[in-house]
Design a protein around this motif. Structure first.
Motif, PDB file in Angstrom:
ATOM      1  N   LEU A  64       1.879   4.270  20.903  1.00  0.00           N
ATOM      2  CA  LEU A  64       2.254   2.964  21.444  1.00  0.00           C
ATOM      3  C   LEU A  64       1.690   1.834  20.585  1.00  0.00           C
ATOM      4  O   LEU A  64       0.653   1.986  19.938  1.00  0.00           O
ATOM      5  N   SER A  65       2.367   0.699  20.627  1.00  0.00           N
ATOM      6  CA  SER A  65       1.883  -0.486  19.910  1.00  0.00           C
ATOM      7  C   SER A  65       0.554  -0.928  20.516  1.00  0.00           C
ATOM      8  O   SER A  65       0.245  -0.606  21.670  1.00  0.00           O
ATOM      9  N   PRO A  66      -0.259  -1.684  19.763  1.00  0.00           N
ATOM     10  CA  PRO A  66      -1.595  -2.050  20.250  1.00  0.00           C
ATOM     11  C   PRO A  66      -1.623  -2.709  21.623  1.00  0.00           C
ATOM     12  O   PRO A  66      -2.422  -2.328  22.487  1.00  0.00           O
ATOM     13  N   LEU A  67      -0.755  -3.698  21.858  1.00  0.00           N
ATOM     14  CA  LEU A  67      -0.802  -4.407  23.129  1.00  0.00           C
ATOM     15  C   LEU A  67      -0.342  -3.524  24.292  1.00  0.00           C
ATOM     16  O   LEU A  67      -0.888  -3.606  25.400  1.00  0.00           O
ATOM     17  N   LEU A  68       0.661  -2.694  24.063  1.00  0.00           N
ATOM     18  CA  LEU A  68       1.086  -1.762  25.106  1.00  0.00           C
ATOM     19  C   LEU A  68      -0.014  -0.737  25.382  1.00  0.00           C
ATOM     20  O   LEU A  68      -0.234  -0.347  26.544  1.00  0.00           O
ATOM     21  N   ALA A  69      -0.699  -0.306  24.348  1.00  0.00           N
ATOM     22  CA  ALA A  69      -1.799   0.653  24.527  1.00  0.00           C
ATOM     23  C   ALA A  69      -2.917   0.044  25.363  1.00  0.00           C
ATOM     24  O   ALA A  69      -3.451   0.693  26.275  1.00  0.00           O
ATOM     25  N   VAL A  70      -3.273  -1.201  25.078  1.00  0.00           N
ATOM     26  CA  VAL A  70      -4.320  -1.871  25.866  1.00  0.00           C
ATOM     27  C   VAL A  70      -3.857  -2.036  27.314  1.00  0.00           C
ATOM     28  O   VAL A  70      -4.649  -1.860  28.253  1.00  0.00           O
ATOM     29  N   GLY A  71      -2.575  -2.354  27.497  1.00  0.00           N
ATOM     30  CA  GLY A  71      -2.043  -2.473  28.848  1.00  0.00           C
ATOM     31  C   GLY A  71      -2.180  -1.178  29.627  1.00  0.00           C
ATOM     32  O   GLY A  71      -2.499  -1.192  30.824  1.00  0.00           O
ATOM     33  N   PHE A  72      -1.974  -0.058  28.963  1.00  0.00           N
ATOM     34  CA  PHE A  72      -2.143   1.237  29.622  1.00  0.00           C
ATOM     35  C   PHE A  72      -3.598   1.493  29.973  1.00  0.00           C
ATOM     36  O   PHE A  72      -3.907   2.036  31.052  1.00  0.00           O
ATOM     37  N   MET A  73      -4.494   1.133  29.086  1.00  0.00           N
ATOM     38  CA  MET A  73      -5.913   1.330  29.372  1.00  0.00           C
ATOM     39  C   MET A  73      -6.366   0.435  30.523  1.00  0.00           C
ATOM     40  O   MET A  73      -7.199   0.838  31.348  1.00  0.00           O
ATOM     41  N   LEU A  74      -5.817  -0.784  30.579  1.00  0.00           N
ATOM     42  CA  LEU A  74      -6.081  -1.665  31.718  1.00  0.00           C
ATOM     43  C   LEU A  74      -5.657  -0.998  33.016  1.00  0.00           C
ATOM     44  O   LEU A  74      -6.379  -1.028  34.024  1.00  0.00           O
ATOM     45  N   LEU A  75      -4.482  -0.416  33.001  1.00  0.00           N
ATOM     46  CA  LEU A  75      -3.957   0.270  34.178  1.00  0.00           C
ATOM     47  C   LEU A  75      -4.867   1.427  34.570  1.00  0.00           C
ATOM     48  O   LEU A  75      -5.187   1.612  35.752  1.00  0.00           O
ATOM     49  N   ALA A  76      -5.299   2.225  33.584  1.00  0.00           N
ATOM     50  CA  ALA A  76      -6.150   3.381  33.868  1.00  0.00           C
ATOM     51  C   ALA A  76      -7.469   2.970  34.498  1.00  0.00           C
ATOM     52  O   ALA A  76      -8.038   3.712  35.310  1.00  0.00           O
ATOM     53  N   ALA A  77      -7.963   1.786  34.144  1.00  0.00           N
ATOM     54  CA  ALA A  77      -9.249   1.318  34.672  1.00  0.00           C
ATOM     55  C   ALA A  77      -9.125   0.595  36.003  1.00  0.00           C
ATOM     56  O   ALA A  77     -10.137   0.287  36.631  1.00  0.00           O
ATOM     57  N   SER A  78      -7.898   0.335  36.444  1.00  0.00           N
ATOM     58  CA  SER A  78      -7.702  -0.384  37.703  1.00  0.00           C
ATOM     59  C   SER A  78      -7.927   0.551  38.883  1.00  0.00           C
ATOM     60  O   SER A  78      -7.544   1.722  38.838  1.00  0.00           O
ATOM     61  N   PRO A  79      -8.534   0.060  39.961  1.00  0.00           N
ATOM     62  CA  PRO A  79      -8.788   0.919  41.118  1.00  0.00           C
ATOM     63  C   PRO A  79      -7.518   1.206  41.901  1.00  0.00           C
ATOM     64  O   PRO A  79      -6.460   0.636  41.630  1.00  0.00           O
ATOM     65  N   GLY A  80      -7.627   2.094  42.873  1.00  0.00           N
ATOM     66  CA  GLY A  80      -6.532   2.328  43.799  1.00  0.00           C
ATOM     67  C   GLY A  80      -6.414   1.164  44.766  1.00  0.00           C
ATOM     68  O   GLY A  80      -7.103   0.155  44.640  1.00  0.00           O
ATOM     69  N   GLY A  81      -5.545   1.307  45.748  1.00  0.00           N
ATOM     70  CA  GLY A  81      -5.359   0.210  46.691  1.00  0.00           C
ATOM     71  C   GLY A  81      -4.753   0.693  47.993  1.00  0.00           C
ATOM     72  O   GLY A  81      -4.747   1.896  48.303  1.00  0.00           O
ATOM     73  N   THR A  82      -4.220  -0.244  48.748  1.00  0.00           N
ATOM     74  CA  THR A  82      -3.702   0.083  50.075  1.00  0.00           C
ATOM     75  C   THR A  82      -2.508   1.025  50.014  1.00  0.00           C
ATOM     76  O   THR A  82      -2.266   1.771  50.960  1.00  0.00           O
ATOM     77  N   THR A  83      -1.736   1.005  48.929  1.00  0.00           N
ATOM     78  CA  THR A  83      -0.600   1.924  48.814  1.00  0.00           C
ATOM     79  C   THR A  83      -1.081   3.368  48.800  1.00  0.00           C
ATOM     80  O   THR A  83      -0.440   4.257  49.373  1.00  0.00           O
ATOM     81  N   ALA A  84      -2.221   3.634  48.164  1.00  0.00           N
ATOM     82  CA  ALA A  84      -2.794   4.981  48.173  1.00  0.00           C
ATOM     83  C   ALA A  84      -3.152   5.396  49.594  1.00  0.00           C
ATOM     84  O   ALA A  84      -2.938   6.550  49.995  1.00  0.00           O
ATOM     85  N   ASN A  85      -3.697   4.464  50.369  1.00  0.00           N
ATOM     86  CA  ASN A  85      -4.039   4.769  51.756  1.00  0.00           C
ATOM     87  C   ASN A  85      -2.792   5.133  52.557  1.00  0.00           C
ATOM     88  O   ASN A  85      -2.809   6.052  53.384  1.00  0.00           O
ATOM     89  N   LEU A  86      -1.702   4.404  52.329  1.00  0.00           N
ATOM     90  CA  LEU A  86      -0.462   4.656  53.046  1.00  0.00           C
ATOM     91  C   LEU A  86       0.097   6.041  52.709  1.00  0.00           C
ATOM     92  O   LEU A  86       0.471   6.815  53.601  1.00  0.00           O
ATOM     93  N   TYR A  87       0.144   6.365  51.426  1.00  0.00           N
ATOM     94  CA  TYR A  87       0.644   7.679  51.022  1.00  0.00           C
ATOM     95  C   TYR A  87      -0.235   8.793  51.575  1.00  0.00           C
ATOM     96  O   TYR A  87       0.256   9.847  51.991  1.00  0.00           O
TER      97      TYR A  87
END
Length: 289
Positions: A64-87
């Motif tokens: 992936l291009s640098p900015l898309l790669a960083v965006g993926f790493m941002l996503l990986a570091a983000s916590p779960g949320g209420t949608t996880a609780n619902l599922y």
């Protein structure tokens, strides 16, 4: 990306989502760690250590291009949320464990998000005009993550009946706002989105499937119950994509970084539903016995 979404819509959407998260939390959710440390620690290790490594491997594998790669790493570091609780609720997971993990992850994100983001920026985007997450941006992360959650918890503590009445409307509003944020991120990059989706669509699907699987299998191998493993799987596999988008756009000022979490925000619903049907069917016979 559209300026009104950038300056008004996105912060409001994230504030409502994080406020809704706070309305679900009480101090006992944090205290529960002492009563079931193994389940919490195993899930947190998967979330904080394994997922960034998986994301790092995938973005390098797919080039992936640098900015898309960083965006993926941002996503990986983000916590779960209420949608996880619902599922987790829908597919017979341990929702109390989800709530505990969400509470702890939301606090840890103050540290893990800037740390993973800075490492990703240094590795992937060192040539992108010296992008870094400076102290002022870390303070923004603190405000984005904790202030709305803290307000929600305060409302829950001071006016529990009001918080209970608001729970469903805020959940619905959060789901709608999440959809709008994802659509806004896509429309903001509409000229390039076709090529972006071609680059990150498969990676997003694989990352979601791997995250859910790791979150389920590792706890099962370590002796946790099916319900705990299902809860862990959803918590680890369903990320707060709105937070990742907000980090990319409002904190780092790079709309392209928001594309991976925006795409993930779409595919995760379908992948998580398929995962839920598989693991809940596996768990049902064991529960019956």
């Amino acid at each position: 990306m559209d300026s009104s979404l950038l300056t008004i819509g996105l912060p409001i959407a994230l504030a409502v989502i994080m406020l809704g998260l706070g309305l679900d939390l009480t101090p006992s959710d944090f205290a529960r760690v002492a009563r079931r440390p193994k389940a919490v620690l195993v899930a947190l290790a998967c979330q904080i250590v394994l997922l960034p490594l998986v994301a790092f491997g995938l973005v390098n594998l797919f080039g992936l291009s640098p900015l898309l790669a960083v965006g993926f790493m941002l996503l990986a570091a983000s916590p779960g949320g209420t949608t996880a609780n619902l599922y987790s609720h829908l597919f017979r997971g341990d929702v109390a464990l989800n709530i505990t993990l969400t509470a702890i992850n939301s606090v840890l994100a103050i540290i893990t998000l800037p740390l993973v983001t800075n490492l990703a920026l240094a590795y992937f985007a060192a040539s992108e005009d010296g992008l870094t997450m400076q102290f002022g941006k870390v303070v923004q992360v603190f405000a984005i993550v904790l202030i709305p959650v803290g307000i929600g918890m305060l409302i829950r503590a001071k006016a529990p009946d009001f918080a209970a009445r608001m729970d469903r409307p805020v959940r619905i509003a959060s789901a709608i706002l999440l959809l709008l944020v994802v659509l806004g991120a896509i429309l903001g990059e509409k000229d390039n989105f076709g090529s972006y989706f071609a680059q990150v669509g498969l990676v997003s699907t694989l990352f979601c499937a791997i995250s859910l699987t790791v979150g389920y299998i590792v706890p099962r191998l370590l002796g946790m119950t099916d319900r705990e493993a299902i809860a862990s799987g959803f918590e680890i596999g369903i990320h707060n994509s709105t937070l990742a988008i907000a980090m990319a756009v409002t904190v780092l000022g790079e709309a392209e970084m928001a594309v991976p979490p925006a795409v993930y925000g779409i595919v995760m619903f379908f992948v998580a539903a398929a995962f839920g049907m598989i693991v809940s069917r596996r768990a049902a016979p064991r529960t019956a016995v």
